[in-house]
Design an enzyme around this catalytic site. Structure first.
Site, mmCIF file in Angstrom:
data_model
loop_
_atom_site.group_PDB
_atom_site.id
_atom_site.type_symbol
_atom_site.label_atom_id
_atom_site.label_comp_id
_atom_site.label_asym_id
_atom_site.label_seq_id
_atom_site.Cartn_x
_atom_site.Cartn_y
_atom_site.Cartn_z
ATOM 1 N N ARG A 90 0.814 -1.059 -0.147
ATOM 2 C CA ARG A 90 -0.018 -0.066 0.006
ATOM 3 C C ARG A 90 0.910 1.280 -0.080
ATOM 4 O O ARG A 90 0.437 2.300 0.044
ATOM 5 C CB ARG A 90 -0.840 -0.031 1.351
ATOM 6 C CG ARG A 90 -0.050 -0.266 2.604
ATOM 7 C CD ARG A 90 -1.114 -0.097 3.735
ATOM 8 N NE ARG A 90 -0.396 -0.303 4.682
ATOM 9 C CZ ARG A 90 -1.082 -0.235 6.128
ATOM 10 N NH1 ARG A 90 -2.250 0.223 6.049
ATOM 11 N NH2 ARG A 90 -0.191 -0.773 7.239
ATOM 12 N N ASP A 244 11.442 -6.890 7.248
ATOM 13 C CA ASP A 244 10.960 -6.002 6.110
ATOM 14 C C ASP A 244 10.908 -4.770 6.557
ATOM 15 O O ASP A 244 10.504 -3.799 5.847
ATOM 16 C CB ASP A 244 9.776 -6.737 5.505
ATOM 17 C CG ASP A 244 8.861 -6.703 6.537
ATOM 18 O OD1 ASP A 244 8.773 -7.678 7.536
ATOM 19 O OD2 ASP A 244 7.520 -6.243 6.540
ATOM 20 N N ASN A 245 10.891 -4.455 7.999
ATOM 21 C CA ASN A 245 10.628 -3.128 8.259
ATOM 22 C C ASN A 245 11.864 -2.353 8.651
ATOM 23 O O ASN A 245 11.950 -1.556 9.575
ATOM 24 C CB ASN A 245 9.882 -3.068 9.747
ATOM 25 C CG ASN A 245 8.326 -3.211 9.370
ATOM 26 O OD1 ASN A 245 7.783 -3.194 8.253
ATOM 27 N ND2 ASN A 245 7.520 -4.026 10.300
#
Ligand code: AMP
Ligand code: MG
Length: 486
Positions: A90, A244-245
């Site tokens: 998103r 992934d962060n």
């Protein structure tokens, strides 16, 4: 120069999905200045073109400035397990302004949205907006937030909520997850291009190395070691330290169920979903190290290329062992500063650890205990600093050690206090403050979001009249149910 990708499976050129009837909630004038655009938070809404752009709606200016918006593919480890492909579900990169990438979060579905609707809710967008800018003001490496735009568009989560778009800025939004995605899919050319881009644009010091890929790994690891040391020094818990962060530039990113410590609980878990406490405050440094191991794994093919015939995994494993000392050195520097210690002595680590244990045992407010330490005087044995602790004798015992240590410092009490007040914030984004701003915003009143933003932009200043924003939450104000839902 953004990391440019050609049209293949690793990225999708896609325009944002327009947010219907958007309205301004907040902008960061400092972030706007960074990219050379003028957005005045006192005069909103004043710029329909930028409102349209930052809501993901077509606008002539937007189409001129940002002709090829895109979402990229990344993968990662979530809660310690390989999760495969994850994003950008998103987040859509509009393009670049003044060497900053401009990304819209909540801008609609992409090829990588999986089961999601591509939107972000108002509540989590307010938290990301406020915390990005608050962390920057605290001097902590972070992605920035430029704007927050709302809409009445309904979004289903646990209940029905409304959508918002937070626009973010960073020199690059590349994550460890991008490396992992290319490595897991055998895309070694992509890996090489990614590393070459990062070296060229963000780590030029690696260019002169005989082994630039290894140098890049070490540099990314060192930046993240420093970043997590900063978190520990302000009591910041990220909440979802999945690989992934984690930024390839060592920036704090992807603000979700984060929390600052109110009372000191070194094992504090801020994310309701994290039942095992994998991402608890005291585990963050080890977890960041673990994430660097994920990066090392993904970079094995690169190191094999530049060091043929050698054991690339072993080379990276050795480099990974630089992380703990890098972290500890930064941690010690930051905490020495918090205690107002300018010279280094061998016992400083023990003195700091003893203070943290004291604060933990007495559930002292993390921020206020450090902030008020600047009032302690070298000579005057009486201090009401002890009153924050249930066990006054233990507090006195530590204070006496601290005063003895201060005798070795040459500066005056006033000089030391001034220095300490520049590193021990008075104001942090406490969850109960964010929650109050969110509840008002859900009733269309954004004044509290704007007020908090202003206060947190000057966290080290006293700001008379706003004392209540420096207070720990009352028992019924404590926010306990933050989850990954966003
Ligand atoms: P997070 O756990 O929030 O870091 O999200 C992991 C991935 O899921 C990210 O790439 C997000 O873009 C994606 N994601 C989260 N929520 C949504 C949503 N509502 N729609 C599409 N993708 C989402
Ligand atoms: Mg994320």
């Amino acid at each position: 120069m953004a990391f440019s990708l050609i049209g293949d499976d690793t990225c999708q050129f896609i325009a944002p999905t327009p947010l219907p009837d958007p309205y301004w909630i907040a902008v960061s004038p400092e972030a706007a200045e960074l990219v050379g655009i003028s957005l005045d938070s006192n005069q909103l809404p004043q710029d329909p073109d930028w409102l349209a752009i930052l809501a993901g709606n077509p606008a002539e200016l937007g189409q001129r400035l940002f002709s090829k918006p895109m979402a990229t593919a990344y993968s990662g480890h979530q809660f310690g397990h390989w999760a495969g492909q994850l994003g950008d579900g998103r987040a859509i990169l509009l393009g670049e302004l003044n060497h900053q990438e401009l990304q819209l979060k909540g801008a609609g579905m992409t090829r990588y949205s999986r089961m999601g609707d591509g939107r972000a809710v108002l509540r989590s967008s307010i938290r990301e907006f406020l915390c990005s800018e608050a962390m920057h003001a605290l001097g902590i490496p972070t992605t920035r937030a430029l704007s927050l735009v709302g809409s009445k568009q309904a979004v289903r989560r646990e209940t029905m909520e409304t959508a918002a778009v937070c626009s973010r800025l960073a020199p690059s939004f590349i994550r460890i997850g991008h490396f992992e995605h290319y490595a897991a899919n055998g895309l070694h050319v992509r890996l090489q291009e990614l590393a070459a881009y990062l070296i060229e644009a963000h780590y030029p010091e690696c260019k002169s190395s005989n082994t630039p890929y290894l140098a890049l790994f070490k540099a990314i690891s060192a930046r993240n070691a420093k970043c997590v040391a900063h978190w520990q020094a302000v009591g910041f818990c990220h909440g979802v330290l999945n690989s992934d962060n984690i930024s390839a530039l060592g920036l704090t990113m992807d603000y979700g169920p984060f929390g600052f410590l109110d009372h000191t609980a070194l094992d504090h878990i801020c994310n309701h979903t994290d039942s095992g406490g994998r991402y608890a405050y005291h585990r963050q440094p080890k977890i960041m190290h673990w994430n660097m191991a994920c990066l090392a794994n993904a970079m094995v093919p690169l190191v094999e290329m530049e060091s043929p015939g050698q054991d690339a995994a072993e080379i990276l494993r050795a480099a990974l062992s630089d992380f703990p000392p890098e972290y500890e050195a930064k941690w010690l520097t930051l905490f020495r500063g918090k205690l107002g210690l300018q010279i280094d002595t061998p016992d400083d680590m023990d003195l700091i650890e003893a203070l943290l244990q004291l604060m933990h045992a007495n559930q002292a407010d993390f921020t206020n205990a450090f902030r008020s330490l600047s009032k302690v005087q070298k000579k005057d044995a009486h201090s009401n600093w002890r009153d924050q602790f249930l066990d006054r004798d233990a507090a006195d015992a530590w204070l006496s050690q601290y005063r003895t240590r201060l005798q070795q410092e040459s500066n005056s009490d006033a000089e030391r206090a001034a220095q300490m007040n520049c590193v021990n914030p008075k104001f942090i984004l406490r969850n109960h403050l964010a929650q109050r701003a969110i509840e008002n915003a859900q009733q269309d009143d954004f004044t509290e979001v704007n007020r908090l933003q202003r206060i947190l932009s000057r966290p080290f200043e006293d700001q008379p009249g706003f004392e209540q924003y420096a207070l720990a939450p009352l028992p019924d104000e404590v926010v306990t149910d933050l989850s990954c839902s966003s």
